[in-house]
Design a protein around this motif. Structure first.
Motif, short mmCIF file in Angstrom:
data_model
loop_
_atom_site.label_atom_id
_atom_site.label_comp_id
_atom_site.label_asym_id
_atom_site.label_seq_id
_atom_site.Cartn_x
_atom_site.Cartn_y
_atom_site.Cartn_z
N SER A 160 0.82 -1.20 0.00
CA SER A 160 0.00 0.00 0.00
C SER A 160 0.86 1.26 0.00
O SER A 160 2.04 1.22 0.37
CB SER A 160 -0.91 0.02 1.23
N SER A 161 0.25 2.37 -0.40
CA SER A 161 0.98 3.64 -0.40
C SER A 161 1.40 4.04 1.00
O SER A 161 2.46 4.65 1.20
CB SER A 161 0.13 4.73 -1.03
N ARG A 162 0.61 3.72 2.02
CA ARG A 162 0.97 4.03 3.41
C ARG A 162 2.21 3.25 3.84
O ARG A 162 3.11 3.80 4.48
CB ARG A 162 -0.20 3.71 4.35
N ASP A 163 2.25 1.96 3.50
CA ASP A 163 3.43 1.16 3.83
C ASP A 163 4.65 1.65 3.08
O ASP A 163 5.76 1.69 3.62
CB ASP A 163 3.17 -0.32 3.52
N MET A 181 2.00 -0.78 14.20
CA MET A 181 3.23 -0.83 13.42
C MET A 181 4.28 -1.74 14.06
O MET A 181 5.05 -2.41 13.36
CB MET A 181 3.79 0.58 13.23
N GLU A 236 -1.44 10.92 10.56
CA GLU A 236 -1.32 12.35 10.33
C GLU A 236 -0.90 13.03 11.63
O GLU A 236 -1.11 12.50 12.73
CB GLU A 236 -2.65 12.93 9.85
N GLU A 264 5.24 4.76 2.02
CA GLU A 264 5.68 6.02 2.61
C GLU A 264 6.31 5.79 3.98
O GLU A 264 7.25 6.50 4.37
CB GLU A 264 4.51 7.00 2.73
N SER A 265 5.82 4.81 4.72
CA SER A 265 6.38 4.49 6.03
C SER A 265 7.84 4.04 5.91
O SER A 265 8.72 4.54 6.62
CB SER A 265 5.55 3.39 6.71
N LYS A 267 4.89 9.76 9.56
CA LYS A 267 4.82 8.96 8.34
C LYS A 267 5.23 7.51 8.61
O LYS A 267 4.64 6.58 8.07
CB LYS A 267 5.72 9.56 7.26
N GLU A 309 2.46 5.84 10.02
CA GLU A 309 1.33 5.85 9.09
C GLU A 309 0.13 6.62 9.64
O GLU A 309 -1.03 6.18 9.51
CB GLU A 309 0.93 4.42 8.70
N ALA A 355 -1.50 3.44 16.77
CA ALA A 355 -0.70 3.30 15.56
C ALA A 355 0.64 2.64 15.87
O ALA A 355 1.12 1.79 15.11
CB ALA A 355 -0.47 4.67 14.92
#
Length: 263
Positions: free
Chosen positions: A182-185, A222, A207, A187-188, A202, A205, A218
């Protein structure tokens, strides 16, 4: 152990499919021990043709029916192939990136195995590789935690020469998409290597405007996702890389704790 026997013993599902074809071509450029007559990846023994069973599916096709546990060698050759794609992304094979790959393998496997892996790597870099097809095989056969670890290594390779080009970033992003990450993973893991605004958030994951309770949730999520135990099936050689991701999640959480003043 000879080069061919090492490869044959190390890999499982990557024995077939597009990855197997790439390995086979790379091996074709390597002069192996003349006394080793064991066939590999469909190679023929000297003076003999290997008889094919018409009812026997290729290894990759058989295993696609049920995802099998990724072996250390499956991860190893997948990393070699994708590393070659990233290194060639900007049109230049920088020696520092090549040295990084060799050093990573030396740290994980020891000098002898690393030398064998790098011999294979040099054969792989000479080929035109279909990134999409390779990633499709990896996505179908490799667990999510191992795919995240692949991405972590690729970012390290891109950063090895001290200058990350847009071509390299674009290539890794494309690979991540093909791998089902995913885009979140994405960016992480990227935030673990490149300083940017709100880096700690980030990595977790989230804001920056989330509540303290959401930060804690979170972090737990993670920490579970990147826990080293999730890669224990790959073997001890990958423990340090798994620990590095886990450590950076902890550091990101501690940074936010200090910034916000909560416990």
């Amino acid at each position: 152990m000879s080069f061919s026997k090492w490869i044959g013993a190390a890999i499982g599902w990557s024995f077939g499919g597009p990855i197997g074809a790439i390995i086979g071509m790379a091996l074709g450029s390597i002069v192996d021990n003349a006394t080793d007559s064991s066939p590999l990846l469909g190679e023929r023994q000297a003076g003999k043709k290997r008889r094919r069973d018409p009812y026997r599916q290729p290894t990759y096709q058989r295993q696609r029916q049920k995802r099998s546990q990724t072996k250390s060698g499956d991860f190893e050759v997948s990393l070699l192939i994708l590393a070659s794609v990233v290194i060639k992304a900007d049109g230049v094979q920088d020696q520092r990136e090549l040295d990084f790959v060799r050093q990573q393998f030396t740290n994980m496997y020891g000098k002898d195995r690393a030398n064998m892996a790098f011999r294979l790597f040099k054969g792989i870099t000479k080929q035109n590789i279909s990134t999409r097809q390779v990633c499709k095989q990896i996505r179908q056969m490799m667990d999510h935690a191992s795919r995240l670890q692949l991405l972590h290594f690729l970012f390290g390779i891109a950063k090895a020469d001290g200058l990350v080009t847009q071509d390299e970033i674009k290539q890794i992003y494309t690979i991540a998409g093909y791998l089902g990450i995913s885009s979140r993973d994405y960016e992480s893991i990227k935030a673990m290597f490149y300083n940017s605004t709100n880096n700690a958030y980030k990595i977790l994951e989230i804001e920056k405007n989330v509540s303290d309770d959401e930060v804690k949730r979170a972090y737990r999520k993670m920490a579970k996702k990147y826990h080293p135990d999730r890669l224990s099936h790959l073997g001890e050689e990958y423990h340090d890389g798994a620990e590095e991701k886990f450590r950076q999640v902890q550091e990101a959480y501690e940074h936010i704790q200090k910034e916000r003043g909560f416990k």
